[in-house]
Design an enzyme around this catalytic site. Structure first.
Site, PDB file in Angstrom:
ATOM      1  N   GLU A 263       0.842  -1.198   0.000  1.00 53.23           N
ATOM      2  CA  GLU A 263       0.000   0.000   0.000  1.00 53.23           C
ATOM      3  C   GLU A 263       0.878   1.249   0.000  1.00 53.23           C
ATOM      4  O   GLU A 263       1.953   1.230   0.599  1.00 53.23           O
ATOM      5  CB  GLU A 263      -0.922  -0.001   1.225  1.00 53.23           C
ATOM      6  CG  GLU A 263      -1.956  -1.112   1.198  1.00 53.23           C
ATOM      7  CD  GLU A 263      -2.954  -1.017   2.366  1.00 53.23           C
ATOM      8  OE1 GLU A 263      -2.877  -0.051   3.159  1.00 53.23           O
ATOM      9  OE2 GLU A 263      -3.802  -1.910   2.482  1.00 53.23           O
ATOM     10  N   HIS A 281      -8.374   0.974   1.636  1.00 50.59           N
ATOM     11  CA  HIS A 281      -8.143   0.928   3.091  1.00 50.59           C
ATOM     12  C   HIS A 281      -9.065   1.922   3.814  1.00 50.59           C
ATOM     13  O   HIS A 281      -8.618   2.823   4.529  1.00 50.59           O
ATOM     14  CB  HIS A 281      -6.681   1.226   3.419  1.00 50.59           C
ATOM     15  CG  HIS A 281      -6.235   0.599   4.719  1.00 50.59           C
ATOM     16  ND1 HIS A 281      -4.981   0.111   4.916  1.00 50.59           N
ATOM     17  CD2 HIS A 281      -6.890   0.392   5.893  1.00 50.59           C
ATOM     18  CE1 HIS A 281      -4.872  -0.373   6.137  1.00 50.59           C
ATOM     19  NE2 HIS A 281      -6.031  -0.214   6.755  1.00 50.59           N
TER      20      HIS A 281
END
Length: 530
Positions: A263, A281
Site C-alpha cells: 500500500e 483501506h
C-alpha cells in the site's frame, strides 16, 4: 513548553486539546508524505502525532533527538519502527478501540456489496445500461459466515452477522467456549474446517509471523466452491494472486479487499476482475471514528508530556508518574515472564495465575498483571494488536481467567513473581526476580531451579539428563557457527528432565533448531527473543 508535531490530518478539535493543555502544536498535515523534510525537523519536537501516512522509520527516529512520544491515531502501528522507538526510550501509543465499530461495519458493507454485485451494477447503470438480469446476487440470510479472528473487531462482525440471521462459525485460538456461546457463534478448532464450511469468509486478525499468508494457495483451494472472501484486516494475510486465480477459475464466486500486501496499492492482481470489490483501506474511514481516535491520541499524549502518565502504550507500561520509578523494573520483569511463556505456548490459554511473593506484592499489581498479560498474548496477536490497556479486555473476551495471589516472603530469593499458564493440555510455570542491578533473572522453570538473565536471543531446551548432552550441544552450536553468550542449566533429578537456557549472539534459524532437536537427548527446543 512541550512541542508536538502533527504530520498527518487530525481534526481541529485535537489540535485544540493540545493547546488547551499548554502544549505547543505545529500542525503540518501534509508533512507525512515528505520523509526527507520530516527527518530534517523532527529533532525539534517532544511528540509526534500521526495516522498512517507518516512512516516513523528507524532513520527518522534516529534524528529525533528530543522525541519522547509517538501517538498513532488508530490501532495499526505498522508505520512505526517499534524496535527503534523502544531503543531510544520513545513511548509509542495507539487508540486500540477507537475504530472497531467502523471497521466491523465496513466488513459487513463489503459482504453485502459482494453478495449483490452493487459496485458493478452501479457502474453499469451510471453508464446508461439497464442490465437487470446480469447482476444476479445471493441472499445473506441463512448463509454461513466464517470469521477468522474473533477479537475486538471480529466479535462485532459476528454479532452483526447473527442479527442478519447468518450462521456464524469462528476460528480464534484464544476464543473460549464460554465467549463463543455469548456471541452466538460456533467455535472451530482448525482454519481448514472453517474454510470448507463457510459461504463467506472474513478476516479480523493482525499480521504476525504466524498469520502472514494464512490463507495460502493451498488453503484457498480448500474453500467451499462458490464461497466469497472478505479481507478488511491487514494486507499480507492472503495470497492475493491465488485469490485472483480462484475467482477467474470460478472456484471463488468473488472477493472483497480493503487492504493489500503493498500500500498504497496503485496496481494489484485483483484490480479489474469481475466479482472483486476493492476499496482503498477505508475500514476506519468514518467521520466518527476519525474524530474519536484523534481526540483520544491528543488527550493521551498531553497527559504523558505534562504528567508522565502513560496509557494505551504499545511498548511501555500504563502507570502514573509517581509510580513509575518503583514499578518500572518490576514491569520489565513481568514482561519477561509473559514473553517467555507466550513464546512457548501454542494452545489456547484458559487460565493465567500470577503469584506475587514478598515486597512486590505490596505494589500496584494492575500494571504488572497487564504488562505480563500483554507480553504473553503478543506472540499470537502481534505487537500492534495488544498493549497493556487492551490486554485484560482481550483476555476476558477470550475467556481467559486471570488470578492474582499475594504471598509473604519465602524461599531463597524473598521477593519474586511466578507465572502459571494453563491450557487444555498442560500448566506451564516460570518464576523471575530482580537482582541488585535492577535487571530480571529467571529463577525457576517447570519447577526446576536455575538462574539466567534474559538475553535478546536465547535457546531453550528440555532434555533428558544424560552424560554428554552439554558436549553434544556445544559441538552442534559450534559447527553451526553460533556463539554462546550465557549458559544456564537445571534439572529435576539425576536422570530426569533437565532444562538449558542459553543466550546466543544472533537469532536462531529453523534449520539450526532442527539440528538441535535431532540430538537424541532433546525433547523440546525453541528459539526465544527478548
Amino acid at each position: 513548553m512541550p512541542k508536538v508535531l502533527i504530520s498527518d490530518a487530525l481534526s481541529d478539535q485535537a489540535v485544540a486539546i493540545f493547546r488547551d493543555r499548554g502544549i505547543e502544536v505545529d500542525f503540518q498535515p501534509a508533512l507525512g508524505k515528505d520523509p526527507a523534510r520530516l527527518a530534517e525537523i523532527i529533532g525539534d519536537y517532544d511528540g509526534l502525532a500521526v495516522r498512517s501516512a507518516t512512516k516513523a522509520t528507524a532513520e527518522i527516529i534516529a534524528r529525533a533527538s528530543n522525541l519522547k512520544v509517538i501517538g498513532r491515531a488508530g490501532i495499526g502501528v505498522d508505520n512505526i519502527d517499534l524496535a527503534a522507538a523502544s531503543s531510544r526510550g520513545i513511548v509509542v501509543m495507539n487508540t486500540p478501540f477507537g475504530n472497531s465499530i467502523t471497521t466491523a461495519e465496513h466488513a459487513i458493507a463489503m459482504m453485502f456489496a459482494l453478495a449483490r454485485q452493487i459496485p458493478a451494477a452501479n457502474a453499469s447503470t451510471h453508464a446508461g445500461k439497464w442490465e437487470k438480469s446480469r447482476f444476479m446476487g445471493v441472499e445473506i440470510t441463512g448463509k454461513t459466515l466464517g470469521v477468522i479472528g474473533c477479537g475486538n473487531i471480529g466479535s462485532v462482525v459476528a454479532s452483526r452477522a447473527c442479527g442478519l440471521r447468518m450462521k456464524v462459525i469462528a476460528y480464534d485460538p484464544f476464543l473460549s467456549e464460554t465467549r463463543a456461546r455469548e456471541l452466538g457463534v460456533e467455535k472451530i478448532e482448525e482454519v481448514d474446517d472453517l474454510l470448507t464450511r463457510a459461504d463467506f469468509v472474513t478476516l479480523h486478525l493482525p499480521k504476525t509471523e504466524k498469520t502472514a499468508n494464512l490463507l495460502s494457495r493451498e488453503r484457498i483451494a480448500k474453500m467451499k466452491k462458490g464461497a466469497r472472501l472478505i479481507n478488511c484486516a491487514r494486507g499480507g494475510l492472503v495470497d492475493e494472486e491465488a485469490v485472483a486465480d480462484a475467482v477467474r477459475e470460478g472456484h471463488l464466486a468473488g472477493a472483497a479487499f480493503d487492504v493489500f500486501s503493498v500500500e498504497p496499492a496503485k496496481e494489484n492482481v485483483l484490480f479489474g476482475l469481475d466479482n472483486v470489490v476493492v476499496t482503498p483501506h477505508l475500514g476506519a474511514a468514518t467521520s466518527e471514528a476519525q474524530e474519536n481516535v484523534a481526540l483520544q491520541i491528543a488527550e493521551q499524549m498531553s497527559d504523558y508530556l505534562n504528567y508522565g502518565a502513560i496509557s494505551n502504550a504499545i511498548n511501555a507500561p500504563s502507570i502514573t508518574a509517581e509510580e513509575a520509578p518503583i514499578l518500572k523494573p518490576w514491569v520489565r520483569c513481568a514482561e519477561v515472564l509473559g514473553s517467555f511463556a507466550g513464546q512457548l505456548t501454542e494452545e489456547p490459554i484458559t487460565e493465567i495465575e500470577i503469584e506475587f511473593v514478598g515486597r512486590v506484592g505490596e505494589l500496584n499489581l494492575k500494571p504488572l498483571t497487564a504488562a505480563l498479560t500483554a507480553a504473553l498474548l503478543t506472540p499470537q496477536m502481534g505487537e500492534g494488536g495488544v498493549n497493556m490497556v487492551s490486554a485484560p479486555v482481550l483476555a476476558r473476551e477470550r475467556g481467559i481467567n486471570i488470578a492474582e495471589t499475594r504471598k509473604d516472603a519465602q524461599g531463597a530469593y524473598g521477593t519474586y513473581m511466578r507465572l502459571l499458564v494453563t491450557t487444555a493440555k498442560k500448566t506451564r510455570s516460570v518464576a523471575a526476580t530482580l537482582f541488585s542491578d535492577g535487571k530480571p533473572r529467571f529463577i525457576q522453570i517447570k519447577g526446576i531451579g536455575m538462574e539466567a538473565e534474559p538475553q535478546p536471543n536465547m535457546l531453550y531446551t528440555v532434555n533428558t539428563d544424560q552424560p554428554g548432552f552439554i558436549g553434544a550441544l556445544g559441538m552442534t552450536t559450534g559447527k553451526l557457527g553460533i556463539n554462546i553468550a550465557t549458559f544456564a542449566l537445571g534439572r529435576s533429578e539425576k536422570g530426569g528432565d533437565a532444562i538449558t537456557l542459553m543466550g546466543v549472539d544472533e537469532a536462531l534459524s529453523p534449520e539450526t533448531l532442527d539440528e538441535i532437536r535431532a540430538l537424541p537427548q532433546v525433547q523440546e527446543a525453541k528459539a526465544l527473543v527478548f
